[in-house]
Motif scaffolding. Sequence first.
Motif, PDB file in Angstrom:
ATOM      1  N   ASP A 136      21.206   3.482  33.069  1.00 48.66           N
ATOM      2  CA  ASP A 136      20.371   2.442  33.673  1.00 48.66           C
ATOM      3  C   ASP A 136      20.445   2.494  35.199  1.00 48.66           C
ATOM      4  OD1 ASP A 136      19.554   1.589  31.244  1.00 48.66           O
ATOM      5  OD2 ASP A 136      20.935  -0.113  31.125  1.00 48.66           O
ATOM      6  N   ALA A 137      21.651   2.692  35.730  1.00 42.40           N
ATOM      7  CA  ALA A 137      21.820   2.747  37.176  1.00 42.40           C
ATOM      8  C   ALA A 137      21.088   3.942  37.761  1.00 42.40           C
ATOM      9  CB  ALA A 137      23.314   2.817  37.529  1.00 42.40           C
ATOM     10  N   ALA A 138      21.181   5.101  37.054  1.00 42.04           N
ATOM     11  CA  ALA A 138      20.495   6.299  37.534  1.00 42.04           C
ATOM     12  C   ALA A 138      18.993   6.100  37.531  1.00 42.04           C
ATOM     13  CB  ALA A 138      20.878   7.498  36.650  1.00 42.04           C
ATOM     14  N   GLU A 139      18.484   5.488  36.450  1.00 37.12           N
ATOM     15  CA  GLU A 139      17.048   5.241  36.385  1.00 37.12           C
ATOM     16  C   GLU A 139      16.613   4.272  37.471  1.00 37.12           C
ATOM     17  OE1 GLU A 139      16.409   3.941  32.417  1.00 37.12           O
ATOM     18  OE2 GLU A 139      16.281   5.974  31.590  1.00 37.12           O
ATOM     19  N   SER A 140      17.464   3.284  37.743  1.00 44.21           N
ATOM     20  CA  SER A 140      17.151   2.329  38.795  1.00 44.21           C
ATOM     21  C   SER A 140      17.092   3.029  40.153  1.00 44.21           C
ATOM     22  CB  SER A 140      18.197   1.213  38.827  1.00 44.21           C
ATOM     23  OG  SER A 140      17.972   0.362  39.919  1.00 44.21           O
ATOM     24  N   PHE A 141      18.070   3.940  40.412  1.00 44.68           N
ATOM     25  CA  PHE A 141      18.064   4.662  41.679  1.00 44.68           C
ATOM     26  C   PHE A 141      16.819   5.518  41.804  1.00 44.68           C
ATOM     27  CE2 PHE A 141      18.725   8.669  43.896  1.00 44.68           C
ATOM     28  CZ  PHE A 141      19.024   8.203  45.166  1.00 44.68           C
ATOM     29  N   GLU A 142      16.497   6.252  40.749  1.00 42.26           N
ATOM     30  CA  GLU A 142      15.329   7.134  40.788  1.00 42.26           C
ATOM     31  C   GLU A 142      14.059   6.345  41.077  1.00 42.26           C
ATOM     32  OE1 GLU A 142      15.322  10.309  40.799  1.00 42.26           O
ATOM     33  OE2 GLU A 142      17.439  10.601  40.351  1.00 42.26           O
ATOM     34  N   ALA A 143      13.931   5.196  40.427  1.00 35.90           N
ATOM     35  CA  ALA A 143      12.731   4.386  40.626  1.00 35.90           C
ATOM     36  C   ALA A 143      12.660   3.851  42.045  1.00 35.90           C
ATOM     37  CB  ALA A 143      12.714   3.236  39.617  1.00 35.90           C
ATOM     38  N   ARG A 144      13.798   3.355  42.549  1.00 33.90           N
ATOM     39  CA  ARG A 144      13.803   2.811  43.901  1.00 33.90           C
ATOM     40  C   ARG A 144      13.600   3.903  44.948  1.00 33.90           C
ATOM     41  NH1 ARG A 144      18.708   0.924  45.078  1.00 33.90           N
ATOM     42  NH2 ARG A 144      19.695   1.567  43.134  1.00 33.90           N
ATOM     43  N   ALA A 145      14.188   5.078  44.704  1.00 37.64           N
ATOM     44  CA  ALA A 145      14.025   6.187  45.632  1.00 37.64           C
ATOM     45  C   ALA A 145      12.573   6.655  45.659  1.00 37.64           C
ATOM     46  CB  ALA A 145      14.943   7.344  45.244  1.00 37.64           C
ATOM     47  N   ALA A 146      11.962   6.750  44.477  1.00 41.27           N
ATOM     48  CA  ALA A 146      10.567   7.176  44.409  1.00 41.27           C
ATOM     49  C   ALA A 146       9.660   6.189  45.145  1.00 41.27           C
ATOM     50  CB  ALA A 146      10.127   7.317  42.954  1.00 41.27           C
ATOM     51  N   ALA A 147       9.963   4.901  45.003  1.00 40.01           N
ATOM     52  CA  ALA A 147       9.162   3.878  45.689  1.00 40.01           C
ATOM     53  C   ALA A 147       9.334   3.983  47.206  1.00 40.01           C
ATOM     54  CB  ALA A 147       9.576   2.490  45.205  1.00 40.01           C
ATOM     55  N   ALA A 148      10.573   4.259  47.645  1.00 31.56           N
ATOM     56  CA  ALA A 148      10.829   4.382  49.084  1.00 31.56           C
ATOM     57  C   ALA A 148      10.101   5.590  49.666  1.00 31.56           C
ATOM     58  CB  ALA A 148      12.333   4.500  49.343  1.00 31.56           C
ATOM     59  N   VAL A 149      10.122   6.700  48.939  1.00 30.04           N
ATOM     60  CA  VAL A 149       9.423   7.905  49.404  1.00 30.04           C
ATOM     61  C   VAL A 149       7.917   7.654  49.449  1.00 30.04           C
ATOM     62  CG1 VAL A 149       8.833  10.288  48.805  1.00 30.04           C
ATOM     63  CG2 VAL A 149      11.215   9.513  48.657  1.00 30.04           C
ATOM     64  N   ALA A 150       7.405   6.962  48.426  1.00 23.87           N
ATOM     65  CA  ALA A 150       5.965   6.657  48.391  1.00 23.87           C
ATOM     66  C   ALA A 150       5.560   5.806  49.587  1.00 23.87           C
ATOM     67  CB  ALA A 150       5.613   5.957  47.084  1.00 23.87           C
ATOM     68  N   ARG A 151       6.403   4.840  49.944  1.00 22.84           N
ATOM     69  CA  ARG A 151       6.102   4.003  51.119  1.00 22.84           C
ATOM     70  C   ARG A 151       6.108   4.845  52.391  1.00 22.84           C
ATOM     71  NH1 ARG A 151       9.394   0.301  48.305  1.00 22.84           N
ATOM     72  NH2 ARG A 151      11.227   0.913  49.531  1.00 22.84           N
ATOM     73  N   ALA A 152       7.081   5.750  52.485  1.00 22.66           N
ATOM     74  CA  ALA A 152       7.176   6.590  53.686  1.00 22.66           C
ATOM     75  C   ALA A 152       5.964   7.505  53.831  1.00 22.66           C
ATOM     76  CB  ALA A 152       8.458   7.432  53.626  1.00 22.66           C
ATOM     77  N   ARG A 153       5.420   7.934  52.714  1.00 21.00           N
ATOM     78  CA  ARG A 153       4.310   8.885  52.744  1.00 21.00           C
ATOM     79  C   ARG A 153       2.946   8.212  52.716  1.00 21.00           C
ATOM     80  NH1 ARG A 153       5.973  13.831  52.324  1.00 21.00           N
ATOM     81  NH2 ARG A 153       3.966  14.693  51.702  1.00 21.00           N
ATOM     82  N   ALA A 154       2.931   6.896  52.652  1.00 19.87           N
ATOM     83  CA  ALA A 154       1.659   6.185  52.473  1.00 19.87           C
ATOM     84  C   ALA A 154       0.686   6.425  53.614  1.00 19.87           C
ATOM     85  CB  ALA A 154       1.927   4.687  52.315  1.00 19.87           C
ATOM     86  N   TRP A 155       1.184   6.679  54.828  1.00 22.69           N
ATOM     87  CA  TRP A 155       0.277   6.836  55.968  1.00 22.69           C
ATOM     88  C   TRP A 155      -0.273   8.255  56.108  1.00 22.69           C
ATOM     89  CZ3 TRP A 155       0.905   9.230  61.000  1.00 22.69           C
ATOM     90  CH2 TRP A 155       2.092   9.987  61.141  1.00 22.69           C
ATOM     91  N   LEU A 156       0.248   9.187  55.293  1.00 25.03           N
ATOM     92  CA  LEU A 156      -0.166  10.579  55.434  1.00 25.03           C
ATOM     93  C   LEU A 156      -1.532  10.841  54.805  1.00 25.03           C
ATOM     94  CD1 LEU A 156       3.113  12.494  54.474  1.00 25.03           C
ATOM     95  CD2 LEU A 156       2.381  11.699  56.723  1.00 25.03           C
ATOM     96  N   PRO A 157      -2.326  11.704  55.415  1.00 27.54           N
ATOM     97  CA  PRO A 157      -3.557  12.139  54.748  1.00 27.54           C
ATOM     98  C   PRO A 157      -3.214  13.142  53.651  1.00 27.54           C
ATOM     99  CG  PRO A 157      -3.313  13.250  56.854  1.00 27.54           C
ATOM    100  CD  PRO A 157      -2.180  12.264  56.768  1.00 27.54           C
ATOM    101  N   PRO A 158      -4.107  13.350  52.691  1.00 27.46           N
ATOM    102  CA  PRO A 158      -3.846  14.366  51.660  1.00 27.46           C
ATOM    103  C   PRO A 158      -3.900  15.764  52.266  1.00 27.46           C
ATOM    104  CG  PRO A 158      -5.816  13.062  51.132  1.00 27.46           C
ATOM    105  CD  PRO A 158      -5.374  12.661  52.497  1.00 27.46           C
ATOM    106  N   VAL A 159      -3.208  16.705  51.627  1.00 27.62           N
ATOM    107  CA  VAL A 159      -3.210  18.082  52.101  1.00 27.62           C
ATOM    108  C   VAL A 159      -3.749  18.985  50.993  1.00 27.62           C
ATOM    109  CG1 VAL A 159      -0.843  18.578  51.350  1.00 27.62           C
ATOM    110  CG2 VAL A 159      -1.842  19.884  53.218  1.00 27.62           C
ATOM    111  N   ASP A 160      -4.550  19.937  51.389  1.00 27.00           N
ATOM    112  CA  ASP A 160      -5.070  20.945  50.466  1.00 27.00           C
ATOM    113  C   ASP A 160      -3.938  21.931  50.169  1.00 27.00           C
ATOM    114  OD1 ASP A 160      -6.297  23.109  49.250  1.00 27.00           O
ATOM    115  OD2 ASP A 160      -8.066  23.056  50.538  1.00 27.00           O
ATOM    116  N   GLU A 161      -3.638  22.126  48.894  1.00 21.93           N
ATOM    117  CA  GLU A 161      -2.520  22.999  48.523  1.00 21.93           C
ATOM    118  C   GLU A 161      -2.719  24.442  48.961  1.00 21.93           C
ATOM    119  OE1 GLU A 161       0.564  22.306  46.812  1.00 21.93           O
ATOM    120  OE2 GLU A 161      -0.001  20.348  47.592  1.00 21.93           O
ATOM    121  N   SER A 162      -3.942  24.834  49.320  1.00 27.09           N
ATOM    122  CA  SER A 162      -4.154  26.206  49.788  1.00 27.09           C
ATOM    123  C   SER A 162      -3.444  26.455  51.120  1.00 27.09           C
ATOM    124  CB  SER A 162      -5.644  26.516  49.920  1.00 27.09           C
ATOM    125  OG  SER A 162      -6.265  25.667  50.860  1.00 27.09           O
ATOM    126  N   VAL A 163      -2.969  25.380  51.781  1.00 27.46           N
ATOM    127  CA  VAL A 163      -2.121  25.533  52.970  1.00 27.46           C
ATOM    128  C   VAL A 163      -0.949  26.461  52.669  1.00 27.46           C
ATOM    129  CG1 VAL A 163      -0.369  24.276  54.292  1.00 27.46           C
ATOM    130  CG2 VAL A 163      -2.679  23.385  54.173  1.00 27.46           C
TER     131      VAL A 163
END
Length: 438
Positions: A16-43
């Motif tokens: 449960d603790a690991a799942e909680s960390f993963e969820a919170r970490a994923a949310a934190a990363v999503a917030r950090a990346r929210a201002w970024l434009p999308p990138v074409d993977e052909s980069v």
Amino acid sequence: MLVTSPQPDRRLRVVDAAESFEARAAAAVARARAWLPPVDESVFDCYLGHVVEQVEPTSEADPVAILASLICFAGVHLGRDPHVRAGDDRHPLLVWPLIIGHTNDGKKGSSWSAAKRIIAEADLDFTTANIKSGLTSGEGLAQRFALADDADPDAPPRDLRLLAFENEWGGVMAKMKREGNSLAHILRAAWEGGDLSTLTVSARIAPESHVGILAHITPGEFRSKLSDADMAGGTYNRFLPLAVAWSKALPDSTGADPGLVLSLAAGLADRLDSGGRLGALEIAEDAREQWRELYLEFNTDTHHPKVSQFVSRALPYCKRIAGIHAALDGATAITARHLSAAAALVRYSIDSARAVFTNDQEAGKLLAWIAEAGPAGRTRDEIRVSYCHKHKDKAEEVKHLLAELIGTGRIALGKRPTASGKGRAPEIYTAVQVPRGG
């Protein structure tokens, strides 16, 4: 007989603790990346992109930042011989990435650490002698390339390569604003790969140079220190702005496997050696039509005034980056694949400049709030009532932010059918998932 009450399963608590960390970490990363434009993977569809794909799983840095660092290094290391032409102008394969990310979650330093491990293994002598920090004045930079008064004309060619790594570009910007500082002027000449001679009291004759710059800064500091005069002067359209952020949470990572780093470095060293012997890189015959389309795309000015000045050298940058990809492949001509990877990075740079010159913090908050609704999205009325709290000024600001987010592909606008299937379907805003590199 002693009766004990049942104890909770300790393993379950750990899970449960690991799942909680993963969820919170994923949310934190999503917030950090929210201002970024999308990138074409052909980069990443290039040799250096494939290198990044092998090291980025063990790094928290943005893959775009690692890629840009390697591109900058490669362009400097290849030297002056391989080049491209734009009309009458000879362009060295110099690329100046301006890595723009927030202080804590931008992971700008991590991107350089990941790239530098490979760079140092590929050529330790170059790393020691040719990668420096501390740009302060134009005269100081020119001095590195100045000819001595008693220079021996029969001496072997000098190493003109320099990669200036500046992880606090805001400090360099402050120095450039000082009265009498000629750094901005000298940098404009350095981007051309040309003459850095000065006619000051302590005159210097420096007819040749090959300088790359890799700079790090936060979006807020960049906006606060950038003046209209800076933009009009043309210094910053020599840079390639790239918005970056934390890519993943890896609290236990020790970086890429040493064996993998050695293997990648050996391959890079071989390609740099062969690529450095090339000369002019033309557009391959089968890529000419694609180049014509890119010529029109990057010569069309439809940007915000500041963005327009920032990216006005998109076309030569596309050719320079494509030239680096070609040289590292040992190709004597730039192919369609090289152009596609380069164009994708230039487009991301344009979108990054647009993100920097909008209110990225407020845009990030709005995007994160819309993303929380998942596929259901948010209606215009929900935004007006729940996000803007019916404030007219706020609603007007959000209206512009929504248009910006839609324009950069971070939000999609659609329709939500009514429950009865009758009546007018309300508009719905949903967040577009931003892939790993942007």
